[in-house]
Design an enzyme around this catalytic site. Structure first.
Site, PDB file in Angstrom:
ATOM      1  CB  SER A  90      -7.833  -4.674   2.117  1.00 25.91           C
ATOM      2  OG  SER A  90      -6.792  -4.658   3.117  1.00 25.91           O
ATOM      3  CE  LYS A 147      -3.788   1.590   7.215  1.00 26.31           C
ATOM      4  NZ  LYS A 147      -4.465   2.597   6.265  1.00 26.31           N
ATOM      5  CE1 TYR A 163       1.367   6.546  14.856  1.00 26.95           C
ATOM      6  CE2 TYR A 163       2.692   6.273  12.665  1.00 26.95           C
ATOM      7  CZ  TYR A 163       2.321   7.012  13.839  1.00 26.95           C
ATOM      8  OH  TYR A 163       2.225   8.487  13.727  1.00 26.95           O
ATOM      9  CD  GLU A 211      -6.317   4.629   4.690  1.00 26.83           C
ATOM     10  OE1 GLU A 211      -5.655   3.604   4.122  1.00 26.83           O
ATOM     11  OE2 GLU A 211      -5.925   5.189   5.397  1.00 26.83           O
ATOM     12  CG  HIS A 264      -4.286  10.167   2.986  1.00 26.50           C
ATOM     13  ND1 HIS A 264      -5.529  10.106   3.477  1.00 26.50           N
ATOM     14  CD2 HIS A 264      -3.765   9.404   3.044  1.00 26.50           C
ATOM     15  CE1 HIS A 264      -5.134   9.181   4.693  1.00 26.50           C
ATOM     16  NE2 HIS A 264      -3.884   8.570   4.197  1.00 26.50           N
ATOM     17  CD  GLN A 308      -3.456   3.766  10.738  1.00 25.23           C
ATOM     18  OE1 GLN A 308      -4.629   3.711  10.681  1.00 25.23           O
ATOM     19  NE2 GLN A 308      -2.414   4.376   9.933  1.00 25.23           N
ATOM     20  CB  THR A 315      -6.456   7.747   1.601  1.00 25.54           C
ATOM     21  OG1 THR A 315      -6.381   6.458   2.655  1.00 25.54           O
ATOM     22  CG2 THR A 315      -7.857   8.169   1.668  1.00 25.54           C
ATOM     23  CE1 TYR A 340      -0.300   8.254   4.501  1.00 24.31           C
ATOM     24  CE2 TYR A 340       1.634   9.224   4.488  1.00 24.31           C
ATOM     25  CZ  TYR A 340       0.626   9.305   5.100  1.00 24.31           C
ATOM     26  OH  TYR A 340       0.191   9.888   6.049  1.00 24.31           O
ATOM     27  CG  ASP A 374      -1.983   0.970   1.231  1.00 23.95           C
ATOM     28  OD1 ASP A 374      -2.501   1.154   0.065  1.00 23.95           O
ATOM     29  OD2 ASP A 374      -2.614   1.334   1.843  1.00 23.95           O
TER      30      ASP A 374
END
EC number: 3.7.1.2
Lengths: 386, 386
Positions: free
Chosen positions: A232, A228, A219, A174, A108, A215, A319, A103, A101
């Site tokens: 998904s 996460k 994290y 997301e 965002h 999260q 996102t 970013y 994933d």
């Protein structure tokens, strides 16, 4: 079947009797590829229950199959293998190998930075130098329509003396775009920006459900994990990149200029116009055209250290959020971490998702000659924690 | 074959003619399981080139197969399928599904915190409340003996005005223990501490090669990515948990007491005594007994949010470091981020790995009746960047 139907031809997997067959969507029908593909050069791959073998055949085979479909479907020779969409259940169309994933939305990342690190710069110093990404859990990628069970986990607010355990109270969406990878590469090799196109088979909408409270506590320092990894959701229909030529647009200006390995001729944004629906009501319209990094840059970055690709790899954009408030692709941003609740048409309000809430992400894209493609939607409903 | 040989029986995959066969190590021989297993209840699984199908059969089948081997091998009935170890090439014995790396050594996490975040607490506030972990790249898990190409990537020192691109100049090792998972579970379910044992098939030494310069620049806020994803090396022989009963020891005291979902009866440390060799010279002796979290706690944590397991999942402990300087499991710690070089027996010195360096991690563990098991080693040699 219209010219637009024959142009789009997204791939999926449908239930046929007790098995799963690959399929291509033709308007409001699904063409059973296991049946229709018998005797073709791609018959073995098309007889599989997932796209992985077809992905492994590479871009020339993808183009030839697409041409054959576009030539043969109008003749009526395949009509016997068309099934009304209303009669088919969709299955996950690929065995997901590695899932990464990214970013890639500046808006965002800036919003998240402002919410979680209010005393620092909104963007981390590395953000404009490389497409930040991390590996997610591939075995919990599920197909659109699958219910999502509210995850449990640890959370700890800044004032709490110790963490507590329980169902997430900040369950979020997301709105992302996923890219399906084909063509395996050996460990130690690299895929450049201009080679990346040979490995990006297609695009599917993607909802990377996130438990913000889990999260936030977990994290630092190694990144998101249980916040996460519970689910998904991938759309059931994958739009081939070949259908999206008219949707390709220039990237936003990249300043500073990225390092040379992130440059090439094949840099593009995509004019995908997303809509996020909560219980049927549009709550956001994230414009994918605002994304900072090209899919080809993401793939070049992912492999620049010699990481291999496998057919069935999936990478997602992160996102999608535009600059406007109603273009944000997560409730975290739309409600500014719950401090500005959304009011829905039925008079209720939301900070994060409640049990029973249904979320759908849909999108359109420019097609040829001014037409408009509708991508396969991705949806899911929240079930209570167990 | 000695009683200890019959006790250990680690699993691997060997080259036979042009194919790959599953095997079990019996002293200095490998038993070809594709041949020896014909006609047994596990024949289909044993005829596969990876352990995934056997892993899927679950703990009762694993125990029955182990008993059958222990009973049948001494009769000589399988001798025709024994191949001298010197004659076999080892292959990766599983198709790795999801790979998670934990961070379970308090000494390692404290050292890394002190090096990278000198102004903060050595341990992050969450560290003693949950086993921190993150997903890694499964397609770049390679078998012991595979060369490792030095990765390229971005790095930026604190004083550098902008990042530069090139081969990593801080290539490191991480001496870890990997745990191979069997028995798939559905999305939305949970595996408790006391159920985890049914899903942990065995143990293999693991070297999670790390490019510290790439990692340091990329890892905020979403965790390690290209600094790790270029290669991780798994030992060729997987020691079944059933062979490690005598190696199980109490955990270090956990204070504060973890949340109830991390508690149970089946909590244990493992008395694995690792040695890290650089070009044949022992440079560290990390004691796995000092690890803070039980493997069963790691698996319970990994699934508490409903994340599913797949047969072939792999999770690793994170770097094993004891409290003493010469018990540290990475060069980052052994040389304190390069500020205290190691002097080797040949008179050369090292901060991080040089091209041509070979690293081997080996380990012993207590076996039954005072015997000592030798785990399958994991080794790799650094090749220059391409």
């Amino acid at each position: 079947m219209t010219p637009l139907d024959l142009h789009h031809l997204p791939y999926g997997a449908i239930g046929v009797d007790e098995s799963v067959h690959l399929a291509v969507r033709v308007g409001d029908h699904a063409l059973d590829l296991a049946a229709a593909g018998a005797g073709t050069p791609w018959a073995d791959a098309l007889a599989m229950p997932t796209l992985n073998a077809l992905l492994d055949l590479g871009p020339q085979a993808w183009a030839e199959l697409r041409s054959w479909l576009q030539e043969t479907l109008p003749t009526g020779a395949l009509d016997q293998h068309l099934v009304p969409l209303a009669d088919v259940a969709l299955h996950l169309p690929l065995e997901v190998r590695d899932y990464v994933d990214f970013y890639a939305s500046e808006h965002h990342a800036s919003n998240v930075g402002a919410i979680f690190r209010p005393d620092g710069a909104a963007l981390t110093p590395n953000w404009k130098h490389l497409p930040i990404g991390y590996h997610g859990r591939s075995s919990t990628v599920v197909v659109s329509g699958t219910d999502v069970v509210r995850p449990c986990g640890q959370r700890k607010g800044p004032q709490d003396p110790a963490p507590v355990f329980g169902p997430s109270v900040k369950l979020d969406i997301e709105a992302e775009v996923g890219f399906v990878v084909g063509g395996s590469t050996p460990v130690g090799s690299r895929v450049t920006v201009d080679e990346a196109g040979d490995h990006i088979f297609g695009v599917a909408l993607f909802n990377d459900w996130s438990a913000r409270d889990i999260q936030a506590w977990e994290y630092v320092p190694l990144g998101p994990f249980l916040g996460k990894s519970f689910a998904s959701t991938l759309a059931g229909w994958i739009t081939p990149m070949a259908a999206l030529e008219a949707a390709k647009i220039p990237l936003p200006q990249q300043d500073p200029t990225p390092l040379p390995y992130l440059l090439g001729k094949d840099l593009y944004g995509l004019d995908l116009r997303l809509e996020v629906l909560l219980n049927g009501e549009v709550v956001s319209r994230p414009p994918y055209r605002t994304m900072y990094w090209s899919p080809t840059q993401m793939l070049a970055h992912l492999t620049v250290n010699g990481a291999s690709l496998s057919s069935g790899d999936l990478f997602a954009s992160g996102t999608t959020s535009g600059v406007a408030v109603d273009e944000r692709g997560s409730l975290l941003e739309l409600t500014w971490n719950g401090t500005e609740p959304l009011t829905l048409a039925d008079g209720s309000s939301r900070t994060f998702l409640e049990d029973g809430d249904s979320v759908t992400i849909r999108a359109t894209a420019p097609g040829p000659d001014g037409s408009v493609l509708t991508l396969g939607e991705v949806s899911g409903t929240i079930r209570p924690a167990v």
